[in-house]
Design an enzyme around this catalytic site. Structure first.
Site, PDB file in Angstrom:
ATOM      1  N   SER A   1      10.577  -6.369  10.536  1.00  0.00           N
ATOM      2  CA  SER A   1       9.619  -7.397  10.981  1.00  0.00           C
ATOM      3  C   SER A   1      10.282  -8.751  11.173  1.00  0.00           C
ATOM      4  O   SER A   1      10.939  -9.257  10.264  1.00  0.00           O
ATOM      5  CB  SER A   1       8.520  -7.585   9.928  1.00  0.00           C
TER       6      SER A   1
ATOM      7  N   HIS B   1       6.815  -5.892  16.263  1.00  0.00           N
ATOM      8  CA  HIS B   1       7.815  -4.838  16.431  1.00  0.00           C
ATOM      9  C   HIS B   1       7.850  -4.496  17.918  1.00  0.00           C
ATOM     10  O   HIS B   1       6.924  -3.891  18.439  1.00  0.00           O
ATOM     11  CB  HIS B   1       7.445  -3.592  15.611  1.00  0.00           C
TER      12      HIS B   1
ATOM     13  N   HIS C   1       6.239   3.118  10.959  1.00  0.00           N
ATOM     14  CA  HIS C   1       5.999   3.082   9.513  1.00  0.00           C
ATOM     15  C   HIS C   1       5.118   4.245   9.083  1.00  0.00           C
ATOM     16  O   HIS C   1       4.261   4.700   9.851  1.00  0.00           O
ATOM     17  CB  HIS C   1       5.290   1.780   9.128  1.00  0.00           C
TER      18      HIS C   1
ATOM     19  N   TYR D   1       2.686   4.019   7.089  1.00  0.00           N
ATOM     20  CA  TYR D   1       1.274   3.596   7.013  1.00  0.00           C
ATOM     21  C   TYR D   1       0.556   3.693   8.358  1.00  0.00           C
ATOM     22  O   TYR D   1      -0.658   3.573   8.419  1.00  0.00           O
ATOM     23  CB  TYR D   1       1.141   2.181   6.425  1.00  0.00           C
ATOM     24  N   GLU D   2       1.330   3.896   9.449  1.00  0.00           N
ATOM     25  CA  GLU D   2       0.676   4.057  10.751  1.00  0.00           C
ATOM     26  C   GLU D   2      -0.050   5.397  10.837  1.00  0.00           C
ATOM     27  O   GLU D   2      -0.864   5.613  11.732  1.00  0.00           O
ATOM     28  CB  GLU D   2       1.691   3.878  11.880  1.00  0.00           C
TER      29      GLU D   2
ATOM     30  N   ALA E   1      11.689  -6.557   5.996  1.00  0.00           N
ATOM     31  CA  ALA E   1      11.110  -7.737   5.338  1.00  0.00           C
ATOM     32  C   ALA E   1      10.571  -7.243   4.006  1.00  0.00           C
ATOM     33  O   ALA E   1      10.043  -6.131   3.927  1.00  0.00           O
ATOM     34  CB  ALA E   1       9.994  -8.305   6.193  1.00  0.00           C
TER      35      ALA E   1
ATOM     36  N   MET F   1       7.371  -2.048   3.017  1.00  0.00           N
ATOM     37  CA  MET F   1       6.624  -0.892   3.528  1.00  0.00           C
ATOM     38  C   MET F   1       7.438  -0.045   4.500  1.00  0.00           C
ATOM     39  O   MET F   1       6.886   0.559   5.425  1.00  0.00           O
ATOM     40  CB  MET F   1       5.344  -1.373   4.214  1.00  0.00           C
ATOM     41  N   SER F   2       8.758  -0.006   4.308  1.00  0.00           N
ATOM     42  CA  SER F   2       9.578   0.746   5.277  1.00  0.00           C
ATOM     43  C   SER F   2      10.859   1.249   4.631  1.00  0.00           C
ATOM     44  O   SER F   2      10.975   1.304   3.412  1.00  0.00           O
ATOM     45  CB  SER F   2       9.933  -0.178   6.454  1.00  0.00           C
TER      46      SER F   2
ATOM     47  N   ASN G   1       8.736 -13.459   0.940  1.00  0.00           N
ATOM     48  CA  ASN G   1       7.741 -13.986  -0.011  1.00  0.00           C
ATOM     49  C   ASN G   1       8.067 -13.514  -1.413  1.00  0.00           C
ATOM     50  O   ASN G   1       8.855 -12.581  -1.594  1.00  0.00           O
ATOM     51  CB  ASN G   1       6.331 -13.488   0.374  1.00  0.00           C
TER      52      ASN G   1
ATOM     53  N   HIS H   1       0.486 -10.590   7.299  1.00  0.00           N
ATOM     54  CA  HIS H   1       1.545 -10.195   8.240  1.00  0.00           C
ATOM     55  C   HIS H   1       2.099 -11.435   8.954  1.00  0.00           C
ATOM     56  O   HIS H   1       3.302 -11.525   9.202  1.00  0.00           O
ATOM     57  CB  HIS H   1       0.996  -9.173   9.233  1.00  0.00           C
TER      58      HIS H   1
HETATM   59  N1  HPA Z   1       4.886  -6.298  -0.063  1.00  0.00           N
HETATM   60  C1  HPA Z   1       5.030  -5.276   0.806  1.00  0.00           C
HETATM   61  N2  HPA Z   1       5.618  -5.415   1.979  1.00  0.00           N
HETATM   62  C2  HPA Z   1       6.112  -6.613   2.292  1.00  0.00           C
HETATM   63  C3  HPA Z   1       6.012  -7.707   1.440  1.00  0.00           C
HETATM   64  C4  HPA Z   1       5.355  -7.545   0.182  1.00  0.00           C
HETATM   65  O1  HPA Z   1       5.223  -8.474  -0.638  1.00  0.00           O
HETATM   66  N3  HPA Z   1       6.606  -8.763   2.073  1.00  0.00           N
HETATM   67  C5  HPA Z   1       7.072  -8.303   3.261  1.00  0.00           C
HETATM   68  N4  HPA Z   1       6.759  -6.997   3.407  1.00  0.00           N
END
Ligand code: HPA
Length: 288
Positions: free
Chosen positions: A29, A60, A82, A84-85, A112, A210-211, A234, A246
């Site tokens: 991302s 993406h 991903h 989750y898709e 990310a 998430m990847s 973050n 996102h």
């Molecule tokens: N959690 C899950 N996926 C993420 C995060 C997070 O804090 N930051 C960026 N992708």
């Protein structure tokens, strides 16, 4: 009927005849900028590639770029699919297997991620030393394709120790702070609850995203060497002062994008020199 990586790789090769990528790159991302640095031979939207899974996430781009980066012949996925898709987890092995068929030996994965450590906040990079696949899903579940690898295989040293030492040395040289830690793959698409974060901290996670684990599993199954870097966007839920979204991920991905680009380009430049050296040594040993 599942997707066929042989069909995808034949098509990709037809768009870049005679081009043999050695390193595969997956961009996470907000990290698409690295793709612009590639001296491209071909750029192919995922949608044009037969038997290639399609990404649906904003941010993406969904293109495959073949060309040279840091002098190294690479194939780069700008955007990824991903779990989750909701598609078939087996589909996530297809891009990596297509890369393998095109000659890729090393997979460089970026993502990310949220950090569990206040001192490693947004704008920092984390080299992945190991992972926890917390998704309950695996692209290799189902019938094993023996053409790529064995049914059972080791995930010890999945993140190549030599390549990790190499990239850490490059980071040091460039004065880029690079921490190292365990990445936990959370299925998503929601961000974690603070209670889940507390649990994951106890499990040993340093970052969560998430990847990444599906590609790494497919790559290790096929005998590829792997190096992976998290772009920390973050602090994890509960630690973060801002609400996770996102948009926030994409915005904060820009903070370390420049460092990541530099790190990857110089890493590839030095890797190319070393591979060349190893090749010459092999030749002089007569076991070419
Ligand atoms: N959690 C899950 N996926 C993420 C995060 C997070 O804090 N930051 C960026 N992708």
């Amino acid at each position: 009927m599942s997707l066929n990586p042989y069909v995808a790789s034949d098509f990709i090769q037809s768009r870049a005849p005679g081009f043999n990528p050695r390193v595969g790159i997956v961009l996470g991302s907000g990290l698409g900028g690295l793709a612009d640095e590639i001296d491209a031979v071909a750029s192919i939207p995922f949608a044009e590639i037969p038997d290639f899974p399609q990404s649906t996430v904003e941010g993406h781009e969904g293109r495959l770029i073949l060309g040279r980066l840091g002098g190294m012949p690479v194939i780069c996925m700008q955007g990824r699919i991903h779990l989750y898709e909701g598609g078939d987890p087996q589909d996530l092995a297809v891009p990596v297997r297509a890369m393998k068929l095109l000659g890729v030996e090393i997979l460089l994965v970026t993502n990310a991620a949220g950090s569990f450590h206040e001192e490693v906040g947004p704008g920092r990079l984390m080299l992945i030393s190991d992972h926890i696949n917390f998704t309950g899903k695996n692209p290799l579940a189902g019938e094993n394709d023996e053409r790529f690898g064995p049914r059972f295989f080791s995930m010890e040293e999945a993140y190549d120790p030599t390549l990790r030492a190499h990239i850490k040395a490059v980071a040091k040289e460039l004065d880029i702070e690079l921490s190292e830690g365990v990445y936990l793959h959370y299925l998503g698409p929601n961000f974690e609850t603070p209670a889940e974060i507390n649990a994951f901290r106890i499990l040993g996670a340093d970052a969560v995203g998430m990847s990444t684990t599906p590609e790494v599993l497919a790559a290790r199954h096929a005998g590829m060497r792997v190096v992976a870097i998290s772009n920390i966007t973050n602090l994890v839920a509960g630690l973060s002062k801002t609400k996770l979204s996102h948009e926030q991920t994409l915005e904060c991905a820009k903070l370390a994008a420049g460092d990541l680009e530099k790190l990857v380009v110089i890493f590839l430049e030095t890797l190319k020199r070393e591979l060349l050296k190893a090749h010459i040594t092999e030749k002089s040993n007569g076991d070419d």
